[in-house]
Design a protein around this motif. Structure first.
Motif, PDB file in Angstrom:
ATOM      1  N   ALA A   9     -41.030  11.893  18.395  1.00 41.12           N
ATOM      2  CA  ALA A   9     -40.166  11.169  17.463  1.00 41.12           C
ATOM      3  C   ALA A   9     -40.639  11.299  16.018  1.00 41.12           C
ATOM      4  CB  ALA A   9     -40.094   9.695  17.870  1.00 41.12           C
ATOM      5  N   ASP A  10     -41.946  11.195  15.800  1.00 42.52           N
ATOM      6  CA  ASP A  10     -42.440  11.277  14.417  1.00 42.52           C
ATOM      7  C   ASP A  10     -42.239  12.685  13.844  1.00 42.52           C
ATOM      8  OD1 ASP A  10     -44.315  12.350  16.183  1.00 42.52           O
ATOM      9  OD2 ASP A  10     -46.029  11.811  14.916  1.00 42.52           O
ATOM     10  N   VAL A  12     -39.865  14.763  14.715  1.00 42.22           N
ATOM     11  CA  VAL A  12     -38.426  14.905  14.476  1.00 42.22           C
ATOM     12  C   VAL A  12     -38.048  14.326  13.117  1.00 42.22           C
ATOM     13  CG1 VAL A  12     -36.165  14.032  15.206  1.00 42.22           C
ATOM     14  CG2 VAL A  12     -37.718  15.046  16.894  1.00 42.22           C
ATOM     15  N   GLU A  13     -38.571  13.140  12.795  1.00 46.14           N
ATOM     16  CA  GLU A  13     -38.257  12.514  11.506  1.00 46.14           C
ATOM     17  C   GLU A  13     -38.799  13.337  10.351  1.00 46.14           C
ATOM     18  OE1 GLU A  13     -36.141  10.058  11.008  1.00 46.14           O
ATOM     19  OE2 GLU A  13     -35.819  10.242  13.173  1.00 46.14           O
ATOM     20  N   LYS A  14     -40.004  13.907  10.501  1.00 43.25           N
ATOM     21  CA  LYS A  14     -40.551  14.779   9.456  1.00 43.25           C
ATOM     22  C   LYS A  14     -39.673  16.015   9.269  1.00 43.25           C
ATOM     23  CE  LYS A  14     -45.474  13.573   9.838  1.00 43.25           C
ATOM     24  NZ  LYS A  14     -46.835  14.080  10.184  1.00 43.25           N
ATOM     25  N   PHE A  16     -36.431  16.268   9.896  1.00 46.06           N
ATOM     26  CA  PHE A  16     -35.186  15.891   9.217  1.00 46.06           C
ATOM     27  C   PHE A  16     -35.415  15.709   7.714  1.00 46.06           C
ATOM     28  CE2 PHE A  16     -33.452  13.870  13.368  1.00 46.06           C
ATOM     29  CZ  PHE A  16     -32.952  15.101  13.765  1.00 46.06           C
ATOM     30  N   ALA A  17     -36.531  15.085   7.355  1.00 46.64           N
ATOM     31  CA  ALA A  17     -36.836  14.887   5.926  1.00 46.64           C
ATOM     32  C   ALA A  17     -36.999  16.235   5.219  1.00 46.64           C
ATOM     33  CB  ALA A  17     -38.098  14.044   5.772  1.00 46.64           C
ATOM     34  N   LYS A  20     -33.561  17.859   4.785  1.00 43.28           N
ATOM     35  CA  LYS A  20     -32.804  17.227   3.689  1.00 43.28           C
ATOM     36  C   LYS A  20     -33.287  17.743   2.340  1.00 43.28           C
ATOM     37  CE  LYS A  20     -31.752  12.988   6.252  1.00 43.28           C
ATOM     38  NZ  LYS A  20     -32.077  11.545   6.441  1.00 43.28           N
ATOM     39  N   PHE A  51     -31.438  17.090  18.756  1.00 41.10           N
ATOM     40  CA  PHE A  51     -32.083  17.382  17.475  1.00 41.10           C
ATOM     41  C   PHE A  51     -31.296  18.437  16.700  1.00 41.10           C
ATOM     42  CE2 PHE A  51     -34.826  20.348  15.149  1.00 41.10           C
ATOM     43  CZ  PHE A  51     -35.392  19.493  14.213  1.00 41.10           C
ATOM     44  N   LYS A  54     -28.017  17.095  15.012  1.00 37.93           N
ATOM     45  CA  LYS A  54     -28.224  16.335  13.777  1.00 37.93           C
ATOM     46  C   LYS A  54     -28.725  17.253  12.667  1.00 37.93           C
ATOM     47  CE  LYS A  54     -30.250  12.176  11.806  1.00 37.93           C
ATOM     48  NZ  LYS A  54     -31.020  10.918  12.056  1.00 37.93           N
TER      49      LYS A  54
END
Length: 452
Positions: A9-10, A12-14, A16-17, A20, A51, A54
């Protein structure tokens, strides 16, 4: 992911950031054509499709999920685009997988993918080096694709292997901090990775500042995989390549005519266009030195001719610098330039040839020893010879086009004659004769300047 089947999860968030940020940069730079690819983790993870969906919304484009075979092919194409006439096994070590593929020039065989990426090994072995070694041995020992690499090159692609190369460069005091094309004899590389593993066992690798924090824990796994590859494949040398999947994807998009172009010559043409006074003069210089080599009887094979032509293209890139520093600046530009399709030895040779063009051949203006040591003594002398050619040519033409074509060469017994047409006869000054005499002495000839 090896133990849970999921992308963390962590992480994945990195991701996405990061996506962006790249999307914002594309908008700022007015980039319209975006290509996105995903590799082992995304194709293997249970939550990979979620994943990717998104990520595609963030990027505003479709994402190609590479199969293992296609990832291996693109890695090999990357090496083919960045290495001159490659011959060996390409190994691309990522976080999730290791891709292996045989390459000879632009001929690429079917590759295979193995779950031996650094993160995958760390996860599957539960951070136990003994377990990791058993996993690596079970996948690599006896692998027929590797046995085809005996006596050839092994091209190491991937960030963690580049980190190993960086450590080797620093520890050995190697003068060029250029990762692409850095080459280690296989026996030396084997000793090096075995030593790294011993250091890791004593927890000494944790404080290596030259390697990014995220890669340090993976160095041991990268060293372990490379050790087994060397033992099984028995390659001649390990060549580190910064050209990989990304460059392979771009190379694949090029027209066939562009794919077959010499990468070194293309890069030299770009430097010539960006930095020289009169870029078209380099073409005159190529023709002029072709005639000089032919008439003077200098022996030259195809590879030596290729390097001479590249040197011609880069021969005037230092002209904007102060005269006292043109040689030094040109040497620094060429030895550290971001281009491929050239070995470190050939890179140093080109830098020396242009250095001597500016600095001259006197002992007090000699090139740095650390650069000369990268090149065989015979190649140093050849670089001096080419530099001497350039010193004559530029004194005649002042880097302007349409001048060198009005000078010619003839043999008169042991003398080599430089002949000026009537149209340019006023350019035949004493300094030209002195420089031509210096060149002729290098090849054991007498010389004379003749005015038609």
């Amino acid at each position: 992911m090896q133990s849970t089947g999921l992308l963390a999860a962590d992480a994945v968030e990195k991701a996405f950031a990061a996506l962006k940020r790249f999307k914002a940069l594309c908008r700022i730079m007015h980039v319209e054509d975006v290509h996105a690819i995903a590799t082992a983790a995304c194709r293997d993870a249970t939550n990979g499709p979620e994943f990717i969906a998104k990520a595609e919304r963030i990027c505003g484009c479709s994402i190609e999920i590479l199969s293992g075979a296609r990832e291996a092919k693109l890695s090999a194409l990357g090496v083919a685009s960045g290495v001159y006439k490659p011959d060996g096994i390409v190994g691309d070590l990522g976080g999730g997988s290791l891709e292996l593929v045989d390459v000879r020039g632009h001929r690429i065989r079917n590759g295979l993918t193995l779950p031996l990426g650094g993160l995958a090994l760390q996860d599957a072995s539960q951070k136990s080096l003994k377990k990791a070694e058993k996993i690596v041995a079970s996948k690599i020992v006896g692998l027929p694709q590797l046995k085809a690499g005996k006596g050839r090159n092994f091209y190491a692609v991937g960030g963690t292997w580049r980190a190993l190369a960086r450590i080797h460069i620093i520890q050995s005091g190697y003068p060029l901090h250029v990762m692409h094309g850095y080459t280690i004899p296989a026996e030396d590389a084997l000793d090096f990775v075995k030593r790294l593993r011993r250091l890791a066992a004593n927890n000494i690798l944790a404080d290596i500042e030259t390697v990014a924090d995220a890669r340090r824990p993976l160095l041991t796994y990268a060293a372990l995989v490379l050790e087994y590859i060397i033992r099984v494949a028995k390659p001649k040398t390990i060549v580190f390549s910064t050209f990989g999947v990304r460059e392979g994807l771009l190379f694949e998009m090029l027209p066939e005519r562009e794919q077959t172009r010499d990468g070194l010559i293309s890069a030299a043409e770009s430097l010539n266009l960006l930095r020289s006074r009169s870029p078209r003069h380099a073409e005159d210089l190529i023709g002029w030195t072709d005639r000089l080599v032919r008439v003077s009887g200098i022996r030259e094979n195809d590879e030596e001719r290729r390097l001479r032509h590249a040197a011609c293209l880069m021969s005037d890139i230092g002209w904007r610098a102060h005269p006292d520093y043109r040689g030094e600046q040109s040497l620094n530009i060429i030895t550290n330039a971001n281009f491929g399709a050239v070995s470190h030895e050939d890179r140093a040779f080109l830098a020396l040839a242009v250095f001597y063009r500016y600095a001259g051949l006197n002992a007090e203006n000699e090139a740095p020893e650390v650069i000369r040591e990268l090149v065989a003594p015979a190649m140093v002398e050849r670089a001096r010879l080419i530099g001497a050619m350039f010193r004559v040519a530029f004194l005649i033409s002042a880097a302007q086009t349409g001048v060198l074509q009005h000078t010619h060469f003839r043999n008169q017994g042991r003398k080599l004659l430089l002949v000026f047409d009537r149209k340019v006869v006023d350019l035949a000054a004493d300094r030209v004769g002195n420089r031509f005499r210096q060149f002729a002495r290098l090849i054991g000839r007498g010389s004379a300047v003749v005015k038609n």
